[in-house]
Write a protein that holds these residues in place. Structure first.
Motif, PDB file in Angstrom:
ATOM      1  N   GLY A 194       0.786  -1.227   0.000  1.00 43.78           N
ATOM      2  CA  GLY A 194       0.000   0.000   0.000  1.00 43.78           C
ATOM      3  C   GLY A 194       0.814   1.271   0.000  1.00 43.78           C
ATOM      4  N   SER A 195       2.127   1.170  -0.150  1.00 38.92           N
ATOM      5  CA  SER A 195       2.980   2.360  -0.078  1.00 38.92           C
ATOM      6  C   SER A 195       3.799   2.513  -1.349  1.00 38.92           C
ATOM      7  N   ARG A 196       3.507   3.548  -2.128  1.00 37.52           N
ATOM      8  CA  ARG A 196       4.306   3.805  -3.330  1.00 37.52           C
ATOM      9  C   ARG A 196       5.728   4.222  -2.968  1.00 37.52           C
ATOM     10  N   LEU A 197       5.883   4.888  -1.832  1.00 44.62           N
ATOM     11  CA  LEU A 197       7.223   5.263  -1.388  1.00 44.62           C
ATOM     12  C   LEU A 197       8.096   4.025  -1.180  1.00 44.62           C
ATOM     13  N   LEU A 198       7.586   3.058  -0.419  1.00 44.95           N
ATOM     14  CA  LEU A 198       8.357   1.850  -0.153  1.00 44.95           C
ATOM     15  C   LEU A 198       8.579   1.040  -1.425  1.00 44.95           C
ATOM     16  N   GLN A 199       7.586   1.007  -2.299  1.00 43.47           N
ATOM     17  CA  GLN A 199       7.739   0.281  -3.558  1.00 43.47           C
ATOM     18  C   GLN A 199       8.820   0.919  -4.431  1.00 43.47           C
ATOM     19  N   THR A 200       8.830   2.253  -4.475  1.00 41.52           N
ATOM     20  CA  THR A 200       9.853   2.951  -5.260  1.00 41.52           C
ATOM     21  C   THR A 200      11.240   2.692  -4.696  1.00 41.52           C
ATOM     22  N   TYR A 201      11.355   2.765  -3.373  1.00 48.04           N
ATOM     23  CA  TYR A 201      12.648   2.486  -2.749  1.00 48.04           C
ATOM     24  C   TYR A 201      13.088   1.053  -3.034  1.00 48.04           C
ATOM     25  N   LEU A 202      12.165   0.103  -2.935  1.00 47.96           N
ATOM     26  CA  LEU A 202      12.516  -1.303  -3.151  1.00 47.96           C
ATOM     27  C   LEU A 202      13.041  -1.523  -4.560  1.00 47.96           C
ATOM     28  N   VAL A 203      12.364  -0.964  -5.555  1.00 43.78           N
ATOM     29  CA  VAL A 203      12.822  -1.129  -6.940  1.00 43.78           C
ATOM     30  C   VAL A 203      14.200  -0.495  -7.121  1.00 43.78           C
ATOM     31  N   ALA A 204      14.380   0.709  -6.581  1.00 48.09           N
ATOM     32  CA  ALA A 204      15.674   1.385  -6.706  1.00 48.09           C
ATOM     33  C   ALA A 204      16.787   0.580  -6.039  1.00 48.09           C
ATOM     34  N   SER A 205      16.506   0.024  -4.863  1.00 41.44           N
ATOM     35  CA  SER A 205      17.536  -0.742  -4.154  1.00 41.44           C
ATOM     36  C   SER A 205      17.854  -2.045  -4.879  1.00 41.44           C
ATOM     37  N   LEU A 206      16.856  -2.661  -5.513  1.00 41.90           N
ATOM     38  CA  LEU A 206      17.119  -3.877  -6.292  1.00 41.90           C
ATOM     39  C   LEU A 206      17.996  -3.566  -7.500  1.00 41.90           C
ATOM     40  N   LEU A 207      17.733  -2.446  -8.169  1.00 43.49           N
ATOM     41  CA  LEU A 207      18.572  -2.046  -9.298  1.00 43.49           C
ATOM     42  C   LEU A 207      19.999  -1.767  -8.838  1.00 43.49           C
ATOM     43  N   SER A 208      20.141  -1.115  -7.683  1.00 41.85           N
ATOM     44  CA  SER A 208      21.480  -0.841  -7.149  1.00 41.85           C
ATOM     45  C   SER A 208      22.209  -2.134  -6.813  1.00 41.85           C
ATOM     46  N   GLY A 209      21.485  -3.086  -6.227  1.00 42.48           N
ATOM     47  CA  GLY A 209      22.109  -4.355  -5.875  1.00 42.48           C
ATOM     48  C   GLY A 209      22.577  -5.140  -7.084  1.00 42.48           C
ATOM     49  N   THR A 210      21.826  -5.061  -8.187  1.00 39.52           N
ATOM     50  CA  THR A 210      22.217  -5.818  -9.371  1.00 39.52           C
ATOM     51  C   THR A 210      23.435  -5.208 -10.059  1.00 39.52           C
ATOM     52  N   TRP A 211      23.504  -3.861 -10.143  1.00 41.83           N
ATOM     53  CA  TRP A 211      24.710  -3.302 -10.762  1.00 41.83           C
ATOM     54  C   TRP A 211      25.929  -3.562  -9.879  1.00 41.83           C
ATOM     55  N   ALA A 361      22.034   1.532 -12.875  1.00 43.20           N
ATOM     56  CA  ALA A 361      22.437   2.559 -11.911  1.00 43.20           C
ATOM     57  C   ALA A 361      21.781   3.901 -12.219  1.00 43.20           C
ATOM     58  N   ALA A 362      21.702   4.257 -13.506  1.00 43.44           N
ATOM     59  CA  ALA A 362      21.080   5.529 -13.881  1.00 43.44           C
ATOM     60  C   ALA A 362      19.596   5.540 -13.519  1.00 43.44           C
ATOM     61  N   THR A 363      18.929   4.413 -13.739  1.00 37.07           N
ATOM     62  CA  THR A 363      17.509   4.324 -13.373  1.00 37.07           C
ATOM     63  C   THR A 363      17.326   4.432 -11.863  1.00 37.07           C
ATOM     64  N   SER A 364      18.201   3.765 -11.110  1.00 41.42           N
ATOM     65  CA  SER A 364      18.092   3.847  -9.647  1.00 41.42           C
ATOM     66  C   SER A 364      18.340   5.271  -9.165  1.00 41.42           C
ATOM     67  N   ALA A 365      19.247   6.007  -9.821  1.00 37.19           N
ATOM     68  CA  ALA A 365      19.506   7.395  -9.432  1.00 37.19           C
ATOM     69  C   ALA A 365      18.245   8.242  -9.589  1.00 37.19           C
ATOM     70  N   LEU A 366      17.528   8.045 -10.695  1.00 37.49           N
ATOM     71  CA  LEU A 366      16.289   8.802 -10.917  1.00 37.49           C
ATOM     72  C   LEU A 366      15.226   8.444  -9.878  1.00 37.49           C
ATOM     73  N   LEU A 367      15.123   7.161  -9.548  1.00 34.42           N
ATOM     74  CA  LEU A 367      14.132   6.742  -8.559  1.00 34.42           C
ATOM     75  C   LEU A 367      14.468   7.293  -7.174  1.00 34.42           C
TER      76      LEU A 367
END
Length: 384
Positions: A194-211, A361-367
């Motif tokens: 129910g939280s777009r904030l947490l969802q956005t953070y989760l996606v950004a952190s997953l992208l950071s972890g993969t790079w 990494a660039a996508t995570s920076a924007l998020l």
């Protein structure tokens, strides 16, 4: 405790492959199966055990985790195929018990979600953890010279026992003690869903972890390909860890002036620039070493900032549950991406393959940057 954790991580990470091949007689396929057992037990137990910590106590859960960790390292010392595979399962389970639980315990023991305070604590903690990893290399080499590889893993076992003993002086705290275990898990899922904030953070952190996994997989073969002697990989690794330790400490200091989301966005921007130069820049050894140091610095900046941001946005009742849910998603994503990174490096070349983590990494920076703005779309479903 963070120093002991760092030493154990550094010593284990430096010698576990050669230990399994030379002492236990493992083949590479058996090592792959060992890692599979570790990551799958970690991934599938992490979230349910986070709910266990919130319901039944973080200190109690940490004690079980460190006990299983010590047993797992002891089984590694026995150096037989059955005991080592059992150790893989136990070490995965112990990490599942500890990962989100320790972070949740720290925040609630401090009794605040104020970002500047959390920034200093997590910044120093990450710096101490990395310093422990830093000294593990030379200490491990000394132990090998004195008693062989088993002496190293005896020291790792001693560090696990030390972490278990530290829990004696810890004060117990809970999340949603009044709720049932199943209700705690459901509330954690509901909060993230129910939280777009947490969802956005989760996606950004997953992208950071993969790079980051792409970088960790390839930095050694890339430097060797550019002419670095293998004997110098150890000193370079020490330099990279020192860079990460200093940047983690600085991250904690600057969060008194900058938002954690801003620090995360800046760190991702730095990593994007470094990855771009790795992919298309001149292929010189010293230049690549400097760029790898830049990536380590960005990781050092982002780890404390990520811990501060997510804990500032999580209620105590399900803190360990949600942190473990994030950890589960991260384990699954990174485990899958390691296979992708290896295939990319083989198909298009190690250097060119850095274009893919550049995009991540660039996508995570924007998020991350979007989290630093007052965004009505994100805030409309912000957790309370």
């Amino acid at each position: 405790m963070m120093g002991l954790w760092g030493f154990a991580d550094g010593a284990y990470g430096s010698f576990w492959v050669i230990y399994l091949t030379s002492v236990a007689g493992f083949t590479l396929s058996q090592i792959g199966l060992f890692q599979l057992l570790f990551f799958y037990s970690l991934a599938f137990l992490d979230f349910p055990l986070g709910g266990f910590a919130d319901r039944y106590g973080r200190r109690f859960t940490l004690r079980i985790g460190y006990l299983l960790m010590a047993v797992g390292y002891y089984l590694l010392l026995l150096a037989s195929i059955p005991t080592i595979f059992t150790a893989g399962l136990l070490l995965g389970a112990s990490n599942a018990l500890v990962t989100g639980t320790l972070e949740a315990w720290i925040v609630d023991a401090l009794g605040t979600r104020e970002e500047a305070t959390l920034g200093k604590v997590f910044g120093r903690g990450e710096a101490i953890h990395t310093a422990g990893m830093l000294i593990a290399g030379p200490v491990g080499m000394l132990l090998v010279a004195i008693g062989g590889l088993q002496a190293v893993f005896s020291a790792v076992l001693a560090a696990a026992v030390g972490k278990l003993l530290v829990t004696v002086i810890m004060v117990e705290n809970y999340g949603g003690k009044a709720a049932s275990y199943v209700d705690t898990l459901r509330e954690g899922l509901r909060l993230v869903g129910g939280s777009r904030l947490l969802q956005t953070y989760l996606v950004a952190s997953l992208l950071s972890g993969t790079w980051a996994s792409h970088f960790l997989l390839l930095w050694q073969p890339v430097l060797v390909d550019l002419g670095l002697r293998k004997a110098y990989l150890g000193p370079v690794y020490t330099l990279l860890l020192a860079t990460m330790s200093v940047s983690s400490y600085l991250s904690g200091r600057v969060m008194g002036r900058l938002k954690p989301s801003t620090v995360l966005a800046l760190a991702s921007a730095v990593s994007s620039a470094c990855l771009a130069l790795l992919a298309v820049g001149p292929r010189h050894l010293l230049a690549y070493m400097a760029l790898f140091a830049g990536l380590e610095a960005s990781l050092g900046l982002s780890l404390p900032a990520g811990a501060v941001w997510r804990n500032a946005h999580l209620p105590s009742e399900v803190r360990a549950t949600v942190l473990s849910l994030f950890s589960t998603a991260s384990s699954l994503a990174i485990g899958a991406y390691y296979c992708v990174a290896g295939l990319l490096a083989e198909r298009i070349g190690m250097h060119t393959s850095f274009l893919v983590p550049l995009a991540l990494a660039a996508t995570s920076a924007l998020l991350y940057y979007s989290l630093s703005l007052r965004n009505p779309y994100l805030e409309s479903r912000e957790p309370t």
